[in-house]
Design a protein around this motif. Structure first.
Motif, PDB file in Angstrom:
ATOM      1  N   LEU A 253       0.809  -1.219   0.000  1.00  0.00           N
ATOM      2  CA  LEU A 253       0.000   0.000   0.000  1.00  0.00           C
ATOM      3  C   LEU A 253       0.841   1.268   0.000  1.00  0.00           C
ATOM      4  O   LEU A 253       0.553   2.210  -0.758  1.00  0.00           O
ATOM      5  N   LEU A 254       1.873   1.329   0.846  1.00  0.00           N
ATOM      6  CA  LEU A 254       2.666   2.555   0.946  1.00  0.00           C
ATOM      7  C   LEU A 254       3.341   2.929  -0.361  1.00  0.00           C
ATOM      8  O   LEU A 254       3.282   4.095  -0.780  1.00  0.00           O
ATOM      9  N   PRO A 255       4.025   2.002  -1.076  1.00  0.00           N
ATOM     10  CA  PRO A 255       4.607   2.403  -2.372  1.00  0.00           C
ATOM     11  C   PRO A 255       3.561   2.888  -3.371  1.00  0.00           C
ATOM     12  O   PRO A 255       3.817   3.824  -4.135  1.00  0.00           O
ATOM     13  N   ARG A 256       2.366   2.281  -3.349  1.00  0.00           N
ATOM     14  CA  ARG A 256       1.322   2.718  -4.279  1.00  0.00           C
ATOM     15  C   ARG A 256       0.848   4.138  -3.949  1.00  0.00           C
ATOM     16  O   ARG A 256       0.626   4.965  -4.845  1.00  0.00           O
ATOM     17  N   ILE A 257       0.697   4.439  -2.664  1.00  0.00           N
ATOM     18  CA  ILE A 257       0.262   5.775  -2.251  1.00  0.00           C
ATOM     19  C   ILE A 257       1.307   6.824  -2.633  1.00  0.00           C
ATOM     20  O   ILE A 257       0.980   7.893  -3.173  1.00  0.00           O
ATOM     21  N   ARG A 258       2.571   6.539  -2.383  1.00  0.00           N
ATOM     22  CA  ARG A 258       3.620   7.515  -2.688  1.00  0.00           C
ATOM     23  C   ARG A 258       3.748   7.739  -4.192  1.00  0.00           C
ATOM     24  O   ARG A 258       3.942   8.881  -4.638  1.00  0.00           O
ATOM     25  N   ASP A 259       3.636   6.668  -4.972  1.00  0.00           N
ATOM     26  CA  ASP A 259       3.712   6.828  -6.430  1.00  0.00           C
ATOM     27  C   ASP A 259       2.534   7.641  -6.958  1.00  0.00           C
ATOM     28  O   ASP A 259       2.696   8.473  -7.859  1.00  0.00           O
ATOM     29  N   ASP A 260       1.350   7.413  -6.403  1.00  0.00           N
ATOM     30  CA  ASP A 260       0.168   8.139  -6.862  1.00  0.00           C
ATOM     31  C   ASP A 260       0.282   9.629  -6.534  1.00  0.00           C
ATOM     32  O   ASP A 260      -0.072  10.482  -7.351  1.00  0.00           O
ATOM     33  N   ILE A 261       0.771   9.948  -5.337  1.00  0.00           N
ATOM     34  CA  ILE A 261       0.939  11.354  -4.963  1.00  0.00           C
ATOM     35  C   ILE A 261       2.016  12.019  -5.808  1.00  0.00           C
ATOM     36  O   ILE A 261       1.879  13.164  -6.249  1.00  0.00           O
ATOM     37  N   GLN A 262       3.097  11.300  -6.057  1.00  0.00           N
ATOM     38  CA  GLN A 262       4.189  11.877  -6.835  1.00  0.00           C
ATOM     39  C   GLN A 262       3.781  12.139  -8.287  1.00  0.00           C
ATOM     40  O   GLN A 262       4.181  13.142  -8.877  1.00  0.00           O
ATOM     41  N   TYR A 263       2.952  11.260  -8.850  1.00  0.00           N
ATOM     42  CA  TYR A 263       2.598  11.393 -10.270  1.00  0.00           C
ATOM     43  C   TYR A 263       1.444  12.371 -10.482  1.00  0.00           C
ATOM     44  O   TYR A 263       1.495  13.228 -11.364  1.00  0.00           O
ATOM     45  N   PHE A 264       0.390  12.258  -9.659  1.00  0.00           N
ATOM     46  CA  PHE A 264      -0.805  13.072  -9.868  1.00  0.00           C
ATOM     47  C   PHE A 264      -0.846  14.318  -8.984  1.00  0.00           C
ATOM     48  O   PHE A 264      -1.773  15.126  -9.119  1.00  0.00           O
ATOM     49  N   LYS A 265       0.113  14.451  -8.048  1.00  0.00           N
ATOM     50  CA  LYS A 265       0.149  15.588  -7.124  1.00  0.00           C
ATOM     51  C   LYS A 265      -1.051  15.601  -6.166  1.00  0.00           C
ATOM     52  O   LYS A 265      -1.313  16.618  -5.519  1.00  0.00           O
ATOM     53  N   ARG A 266      -1.780  14.520  -6.081  1.00  0.00           N
ATOM     54  CA  ARG A 266      -2.869  14.337  -5.140  1.00  0.00           C
ATOM     55  C   ARG A 266      -3.105  12.837  -5.000  1.00  0.00           C
ATOM     56  O   ARG A 266      -2.517  12.057  -5.739  1.00  0.00           O
ATOM     57  N   LEU A 267      -3.976  12.475  -4.073  1.00  0.00           N
ATOM     58  CA  LEU A 267      -4.211  11.054  -3.817  1.00  0.00           C
ATOM     59  C   LEU A 267      -5.599  10.670  -4.301  1.00  0.00           C
ATOM     60  O   LEU A 267      -6.591  11.363  -4.034  1.00  0.00           O
ATOM     61  N   ASN A 268      -5.674   9.557  -5.019  1.00  0.00           N
ATOM     62  CA  ASN A 268      -6.941   9.045  -5.510  1.00  0.00           C
ATOM     63  C   ASN A 268      -7.906   8.787  -4.353  1.00  0.00           C
ATOM     64  O   ASN A 268      -7.498   8.412  -3.252  1.00  0.00           O
ATOM     65  N   PHE A 269      -9.195   8.981  -4.625  1.00  0.00           N
ATOM     66  CA  PHE A 269     -10.209   8.832  -3.575  1.00  0.00           C
ATOM     67  C   PHE A 269     -10.184   7.428  -2.958  1.00  0.00           C
ATOM     68  O   PHE A 269     -10.266   7.262  -1.737  1.00  0.00           O
ATOM     69  N   HIS A 270     -10.080   6.398  -3.778  1.00  0.00           N
ATOM     70  CA  HIS A 270     -10.076   5.018  -3.274  1.00  0.00           C
ATOM     71  C   HIS A 270      -8.842   4.760  -2.414  1.00  0.00           C
ATOM     72  O   HIS A 270      -8.921   4.084  -1.386  1.00  0.00           O
ATOM     73  N   LEU A 271      -7.692   5.297  -2.828  1.00  0.00           N
ATOM     74  CA  LEU A 271      -6.469   5.099  -2.040  1.00  0.00           C
ATOM     75  C   LEU A 271      -6.541   5.863  -0.717  1.00  0.00           C
ATOM     76  O   LEU A 271      -5.997   5.414   0.298  1.00  0.00           O
ATOM     77  N   PHE A 272      -7.190   7.022  -0.738  1.00  0.00           N
ATOM     78  CA  PHE A 272      -7.352   7.754   0.518  1.00  0.00           C
ATOM     79  C   PHE A 272      -8.267   6.997   1.476  1.00  0.00           C
ATOM     80  O   PHE A 272      -8.026   6.968   2.694  1.00  0.00           O
ATOM     81  N   MET A 273      -9.311   6.362   0.941  1.00  0.00           N
ATOM     82  CA  MET A 273     -10.175   5.537   1.778  1.00  0.00           C
ATOM     83  C   MET A 273      -9.417   4.321   2.308  1.00  0.00           C
ATOM     84  O   MET A 273      -9.618   3.892   3.450  1.00  0.00           O
ATOM     85  N   ALA A 274      -8.528   3.762   1.494  1.00  0.00           N
ATOM     86  CA  ALA A 274      -7.693   2.655   1.962  1.00  0.00           C
ATOM     87  C   ALA A 274      -6.760   3.110   3.075  1.00  0.00           C
ATOM     88  O   ALA A 274      -6.517   2.384   4.046  1.00  0.00           O
ATOM     89  N   LEU A 275      -6.227   4.340   2.944  1.00  0.00           N
ATOM     90  CA  LEU A 275      -5.348   4.876   3.986  1.00  0.00           C
ATOM     91  C   LEU A 275      -6.104   5.042   5.303  1.00  0.00           C
ATOM     92  O   LEU A 275      -5.568   4.744   6.381  1.00  0.00           O
ATOM     93  N   LYS A 276      -7.341   5.504   5.238  1.00  0.00           N
ATOM     94  CA  LYS A 276      -8.142   5.618   6.450  1.00  0.00           C
ATOM     95  C   LYS A 276      -8.454   4.240   7.041  1.00  0.00           C
ATOM     96  O   LYS A 276      -8.529   4.077   8.264  1.00  0.00           O
TER      97      LYS A 276
END
Length: 438
Positions: A253-276
């Motif tokens: 999960l952590l590498p996916r979250i960091r890659d998504d933030i680095q590429y899109f400059k924000r976090l996808n809604f589904h990944l943010f729900m996964a983080l919660k």
């Protein structure tokens, strides 16, 4: 005398001169009105008539749904299609019944959910403060290891020469039954196209397998959709213990979250729900996501803001929060450390004195710091003085007032000094038990 009652007679043929016999055909009514309740109001009859007519909006929805189904039949492998070919579903998800645990799942496949993304106001910093943050970043970050790296190491231990044994495979598969590999390769195809709905049963049993890491490697988590990552996080967080969930959070999960933030400059809604969702296992969250980010020294301000937002929205047990604050206070400083400390401080826990003393020593350690401290550090100090100023000793209060002479900010330092000077400190020292380890 009582009231005289008049005799009433029924109007029958031959007795009532005003009775007129009508033709039998006039008494026959339409079949649709035979069962009609004569007591119905005009409003109810109008509502019933309107319900029999399909309005334009519903007609449009029906036509759109039919058009989508026709497109899926013509091109079943389309990326936009939400359905998976029946050939893949049949051996994996043959359950026709409804699962009880899916009743509370949010509808992640709706148009509103897919278009919604996490939007958080990123802290604006000027050029000087940005240089101050860069001064505390780790210049030689450690190499990030993923699940694929660990599985490849395990394969290398079992096989002396992987390239000789499997020369045609770019990614060697773990040594297991070929039928299992085939099943989870089909699961991989489903997860790469997943949007909403049920997951295959073969994937739901993964947390109960001893070699779940090797089996998970076959599904290639790097290619999952964001919705599939959220559902996988739900399954692993609820069915695994803290240690195993920590490995999934850290490796997948952590590498996916960091890659998504680095590429899109924000976090996808589904990944943010996964983080919660990871905060339902607080020990796994801190040891698998938060502390590794801070220890590497490569966490960016944007990553810290988004992860901190998830921490703000969720409840964290006081003992886990205390242990995390103790770890952050003793860790090598970086800008995101102040963000996480401030978020945990503002939750206003009843902290043990050991944790409060650790936070005081954390701030006092910057007394001789020659580098310019970022505004985040001063904001964390202000939050600590406002909430826990009454819990520090008189000696600690004097030391912090002296600290303000060495490290000052034109707007924040005066507020910190005012808070410290107008509080009654605790002068009773006592031994407190250590907080529960993560």
């Amino acid at each position: 005398m009582g009231k005289v009652r008049k005799n009433r007679t029924k109007a029958v043929t031959g007795q009532n001169p005003h009775y007129h016999r009508t033709d039998l055909s006039s008494d026959i009514v339409d079949d649709s009105t035979i069962n009609e309740n004569p007591k119905k109001t005009a409003k109810e009859r109008k509502r019933q008539e309107d319900s029999d007519i399909v309005n334009d909006k519903l007609t449009k929805k029906i036509l759109d749904s039919a058009r989508k189904q026709q497109d899926e039949l013509e091109n079943p492998w389309s990326v936009t299609s939400n359905k998976t070919p029946a050939k893949l579903i049949k051996p994996l998800d043959a359950d026709d019944g409804s699962d009880d645990d899916e009743a509370d799942w949010p509808v992640m496949g709706s148009g509103q959910a897919e278009s919604s993304e996490y939007k958080e106001d990123i802290i604006e910093v000027d050029a000087d403060d940005e240089k101050a943050l860069e001064a505390f970043m780790n210049p030689n970050p450690p190499t990030r290891r993923t699940l694929a790296d660990i599985i490849m190491d395990k394969i290398a231990e079992k096989q002396s020469d992987v390239s000789t044994l499997m020369p045609d495979l770019e990614k060697p598969m773990p040594d297991m039954d070929p039928r299992i590999i085939e099943v989870y390769q089909d699961v991989r195809t489903i997860l790469q196209r997943y949007r909403c709905g049920k997951l295959p049963k073969a994937f739901k049993v993964l947390p109960h397998l001893k070699n779940w890491e090797e089996v998970l490697y076959i599904t290639e988590p790097d290619g999952w959709t964001a919705a599939a990552m959220y559902q996988a996080t739900r399954i692993f967080a609820s069915n695994m213990n803290a240690h195993m969930a920590q490995r999934f959070f850290f490796l997948v999960l952590l590498p996916r979250i960091r890659d998504d933030i680095q590429y899109f400059k924000r976090l996808n809604f589904h990944l943010f729900m996964a983080l919660k969702k990871t905060l339902f296992k607080p020990a796994a969250f801190f040891k698998g996501i938060l502390l590794p980010l801070c220890e590497e020294g490569t966490c960016t301000l944007r990553e810290a803001t988004i992860i901190g937002s998830a921490m703000t929205k969720c409840s964290i047990p006081v003992l886990h929060a205390s242990a995390a604050m103790l770890k952050l206070a003793e860790m090598k400083y970086s800008g995101p450390n102040s963000i996480f400390l401030k978020i945990l401080i503002t939750k206003k826990y009843a902290l043990p004195f050991r944790v409060i003393d650790a936070l005081v020593f954390h701030f006092l350690s910057f007394r001789n710091e020659k580098r310019m401290l970022p505004v985040l550090w001063h904001q964390a100090l202000l939050s600590f003085a406002e909430i826990y100023g009454r819990d520090i000793s008189s000696e600690q209060k004097d030391s912090m007032l002296e600290l303000l002479r060495h490290q000052s900010h034109e707007q924040i330092t005066s507020l910190v000094r005012h808070q410290l000077q107008n509080v009654d400190c605790r002068d009773i020292e006592m031994d407190e038990p250590l907080p529960m380890p993560l």
